[in-house]
Design a protein around this motif. Structure first.
Motif: not given
Length: 127
Positions: A42-45, A47-54
């Motif tokens: 949850a604390s990982d923001n 770019e790659a993580t945000v794209k995966i969440r999206e």
């Protein structure tokens, strides 16, 4: 002899209790580790993580939308089939000789059941 039997019984009960305590501790450790991983994720923001969440959010929303549309389309299709079935039945009554009506009804019911089973299978699979 009785003391030996009681000692063996107590040793067995102690072993069971130790196993239960070990399982409880293992479960608590697993839950703690899982929660730590959730917090780190949850604390990982990045770019790659945000794209995966999206992407995951989009997939989940698309699935919800498709399920909703599929249910609506199923009901509309079912209503049209029933309406057409009733019209066909009425026409049959008006155009077919009395003795043959039951045979034709049976055949129409057979076709209607096949359609119903096919659409029910698809609706269930899409939910």
């Amino acid at each position: 002899m009785e003391k030996q039997i009681l000692d063996v019984l107590n040793a067995g009960l102690g072993l069971i209790k130790a196993g239960q305590e070990g399982l409880g501790k293992a479960k608590a450790d697993l839950e703690k580790t899982y929660l730590e991983l959730v917090t780190k994720g949850a604390s990982d923001n990045s770019e790659a993580t945000v794209k995966i969440r999206e992407t995951v959010d989009k997939v989940i929303n698309d699935i919800k939308e498709v399920s909703s549309v599929a249910g609506k389309n199923y009901e509309e299709t079912r209503s049209k089939i029933i309406e057409n079935y009733n019209k066909i039945t009425e026409e049959i009554k008006n155009k077919i000789p009395e003795g043959q009506i039951e045979a034709v009804k049976a055949k129409i019911n057979e076709v209607a059941e096949a359609i119903k089973n096919t659409t029910s299978g698809k609706a269930t699979a899409s939910k």
